[in-house]
Motif scaffolding. Structure first.
Motif, PDB file in Angstrom:
ATOM      1  N   HIS A 329      23.697  -1.006   1.840  1.00  0.00           N
ATOM      2  CA  HIS A 329      24.519  -1.047   0.904  1.00  0.00           C
ATOM      3  C   HIS A 329      25.350  -2.180   1.066  1.00  0.00           C
ATOM      4  N   GLU A 330      26.325  -2.836   0.138  1.00  0.00           N
ATOM      5  CA  GLU A 330      27.127  -3.838   0.251  1.00  0.00           C
ATOM      6  C   GLU A 330      27.898  -3.511   1.600  1.00  0.00           C
ATOM      7  N   HIS A 331      28.200  -4.483   2.384  1.00  0.00           N
ATOM      8  CA  HIS A 331      28.721  -4.543   3.582  1.00  0.00           C
ATOM      9  C   HIS A 331      29.601  -5.682   4.090  1.00  0.00           C
ATOM     10  N   GLY A 332      30.258  -5.487   4.990  1.00  0.00           N
ATOM     11  CA  GLY A 332      31.304  -6.662   5.532  1.00  0.00           C
ATOM     12  C   GLY A 332      32.885  -6.289   5.612  1.00  0.00           C
ATOM     13  N   HIS A 333      33.637  -7.194   5.932  1.00  0.00           N
ATOM     14  CA  HIS A 333      34.989  -6.858   5.913  1.00  0.00           C
ATOM     15  C   HIS A 333      35.829  -7.859   5.806  1.00  0.00           C
ATOM     16  N   ARG A 334      36.996  -7.840   5.254  1.00  0.00           N
ATOM     17  CA  ARG A 334      38.117  -8.971   4.854  1.00  0.00           C
ATOM     18  C   ARG A 334      37.533  -9.976   3.800  1.00  0.00           C
TER      19      ARG A 334
END
Length: 693
Positions: A329-334
């Motif tokens: 799924h969509e991912h990442g941070h900040r």
């Protein structure tokens, strides 16, 4: 000072022990304990299945004395229980804990042995917790609440989240689920055994955990190992140990897409990148070509099936483009938010062409190449139609979304592209090495089109021919002989830092022989090669920092790529110097080369310093061992051309080396280099002639 409430830090990895058989990984302390902290846990695909696995004897943790990796997916931990047994200096109760990871499961065999002179009784417990945290949440320094456990009478504990099910079972154990509102909410449940040991007796406890995750996008391959396992003998024992350890790590990183289990590729690395990565999977497969073309063929097919078909700024997709990474799924941070299928890479497409070409040269059958020719034509089309949006003749990138990767070459951290004085370059960015990849891909694509009777070879030969002059006019900087800049910025100004990127230009056709000699000279100087391998940036540059991700650290795969280029173009002395640095690094990291390590000078520190958040194992770092062997023996086949070049490193700087089990066009080949550097190859398939150096 950083505000910890608002600025989460990525967990450190350097002192953890990983036990891996993709897509499942256990990360623990050196004592074997998995604690509810940082990135420790049992992970499957892109989520954490168990966040705590702690062993205790009578309520106390055993004291660790050592551990050893025994094979792909198996680690043994040794500890002692000094409060039991005889009251003497020597420990008389020992615990051996063997952890074995397989796709979707983990099992442990806990052997407790007593040499005490009297009977010993104890309660052994295993505290387990599950939080179902996603890998990107963990990477960002975030935490998730523990999930409630349920216990069954068969000695099992179970956790559920949507369609994901985690079930832990202890053989002959009592299972207890804990109240999440209790004093220790991090512990979801406990397995308990009561044991008694007579003098000299040993008891064995067994438990296992099974993970059901139907939504995972990656799975274990259904086919046997795709490459040969060579026998290596060498004067330098480090080569033998590094090759053995690296091949086990590569075996542990094999993956397939959930819907295509028969098509294998290598997951990029543990724990952050254990999925399909275009660039990483392509480079790793390319480095493994001396062991056969099957992995290359399946990697090419996997990526061709996901080749771009339309323009989509949100995902970076474009017709003919090879993808960057695949997630659930969509991912990442900040700021960073990447879609599940993300195409934000400027180099994967020419690297795909390069792998297809090199696999053809190593003997990949025409029947496997021909179905990929439409994808080749589409990839070449991307070079000509979409990779150069402003029409200046160079491949460049910019993230137009504001939440994608700011840098889209292999140095993809946000601050990777810096001027010599330390200033950061502004996008769009045209990277030096990417122009080399494109020039090589144009030559390689033209050769394939011509060999298989397809149209268009002339266009791509013209493309490559004009790029070399254009590159020389715009990228070369500095007084005297100068050197290629790292990149061009948005104003078409050369980013004049001296970096390892220019080593990727060797053998691409972008440089003249004199220019290649200049690049070899610069890379062989102490400011670049004075560490344990090749620094990503010169120690004389303003942005240099030994612990910078891309501005002064040493990456094993980067060093190996440059070693290969130096060896292939005849610059054997700097190739040998870098090889010695990388072997010293391997020795310092117990022959499991990390993703990267610090760029400190070998004259300053006695052993390599870890980069604390580096992945281990990492596919292209492990594959670097094969590149070292390949450079040492110097076997360069051209199966379509009916010849093989045998050109080992001059003077055998790594000593005598013999590699049995190389593969050329399916035939098992042995290459031996004696201490004088004389080479001999046996077992070549009929029709291939050894060419002179």
């Amino acid at each position: 000072m950083l505000d910890q409430a608002t600025h989460r830090l990525q967990p450190l990895l350097h002192d953890l022990v990983s036990t891996v058989l993709a897509p499942t990984t256990a990360l623990s302390g050196a004592d074997g304990q998995i604690r509810a902290a940082g990135v420790q846990g049992l992970f499957h695909a892109d989520a954490r299945a168990l966040s705590q696995v702690t062993l205790a004897v009578d309520g106390r943790e055993p004291e660790a004395v050592g551990h050893a990796d025994q094979a792909a997916g198996r680690t043994r931990f040794v500890s002692v229980v000094r409060w039991l047994g005889d009251r003497i200096a020597d420990p008389t109760v020992r615990v051996d804990r063997t952890r074995e990871v397989a796709p979707g499961r983990m099992a442990e065999l806990i052997e407790i042995a007593s040499t005490a002179t009297h009977p010993v009784s104890a309660t052994v417990t295993l505290d387990l917790s599950c939080d179902f945290a996603s890998i990107d949440l963990v990477k960002s320094g975030g935490t998730a609440a523990p999930a409630p456990a349920s216990a069954a009478g068969d000695g099992s504990l179970e956790w559920r989240s949507g369609r994901v099910r985690v079930r832990a079972t202890g053989e002959n154990a009592t299972a207890e689920a804990h109240d999440p509102a209790a004093a220790s909410p991090a512990v979801g449940g406990r397995l308990r055994w009561e044991i008694s040991l007579a003098p000299g007796e040993r008891v064995t406890l067994r438990w296992s955990v099974v993970i059901e995750d139907p939504g995972a996008v990656v799975t274990a391959p259904s086919k046997p190992l795709e490459w040969s396992v060579p026998q290596v003998t060498a004067d330098d024992a480090r080569l033998v140990r590094l090759a053995a350890r690296s091949l086990e790590d590569l075996r542990s990183l094999r993956l397939a897409e959930s819907g295509e289990p028969e098509e294998t590729f290598l997951g990029a690395g543990v724990p952050w990148f254990l999925t399909l990565f275009g660039r990483d999977s392509l480079w790793a497969a390319r480095m493994l070509l001396p062991l056969g073309t099957d992995l290359a063929a399946s990697t090419l097919r996997v990526l061709a099936r996901r080749q771009g078909t339309h323009v989509d700024p949100a995902s970076g997709e474009a017709p003919g483009k090879i993808m960057h990474e695949l997630r659930r799924h969509e991912h990442g941070h900040r700021r960073l938010r990447l879609p599940a299928a993300y195409y934000g890479t400027i180099d994967a497409t020419p690297l795909w062409i390069g792998l297809l070409h090199d696999a053809w040269r190593w003997g990949m059958p025409a029947a496997q190449i021909e179905p990929l020719l439409p994808a080749l034509e589409a990839a070449l089309g991307w070079l000509g139609d979409h990779a150069d949006p402003d029409g200046d003749g160079f491949l460049e990138y910019i993230d137009s979304t504001g939440h994608g990767l700011a840098n889209q070459g292999w140095k993809d951290s946000g601050d990777a592209v810096r001027f010599r004085d330390g200033r950061q370059a502004e996008p769009p960015i045209a990277l030096a090495e990417v122009q080399g990849y494109a020039c090589a891909a144009a030559h390689q694509g033209a050769a394939l089109l011509a060999a298989f009777g397809r149209e268009g070879a002339g266009r791509w030969l013209d493309y490559a021919g004009t790029m070399a002059g254009r590159f020389r006019d715009h990228f070369w900087v500095g007084a005297g002989n100068g050197y290629p800049a790292l990149a061009l910025d948005r104003d078409k100004q050369p980013v004049d830092s001296l970096t390892s990127n220019i080593g990727h230009l060797l053998g691409t056709g972008l440089l003249s022989q004199g220019e290649e000699a200049r690049v070899a000279e610069l890379l062989g100087a102490p400011a670049m090669s004075g560490g344990f391998g090749l620094r990503t940036m010169s120690a004389d540059d303003g942005a240099f920092s030994p612990l910078s991700y891309h501005c002064g650290s040493v990456w094993s795969h980067d060093t190996a790529i440059v070693i290969a280029g130096l060896a292939r173009t005849g610059h054997h002395r700097p190739a040998a110097e870098l090889a010695q640095g990388l072997l010293a690094a391997a020795e310092g990291f117990d022959y499991r080369l990390p993703e990267l390590h610090a760029g400190d000078s070998r004259d300053t520190v006695g052993r390599p310093v870890a980069y604390p958040a580096a992945c281990r194992p990492q596919a292209w770092s492990a594959a670097a061992a094969l590149t070292l062997l390949h450079a040492a023996v110097g076997l360069y086949p051209d199966v379509p051309g009916g010849k093989v070049l045998l050109r080992p490193l001059a003077g055998a700087p790594l000593g005598a080396v013999t590699v049995r089990g190389l593969r050329v066009a399916g035939a098992e080949v042995t290459v031996s280099i004696d201490r004088s550097g004389r080479a001999e190859a046996t077992g070549l398939p009929p029709g291939l002639v050894i060419d002179g150096p």
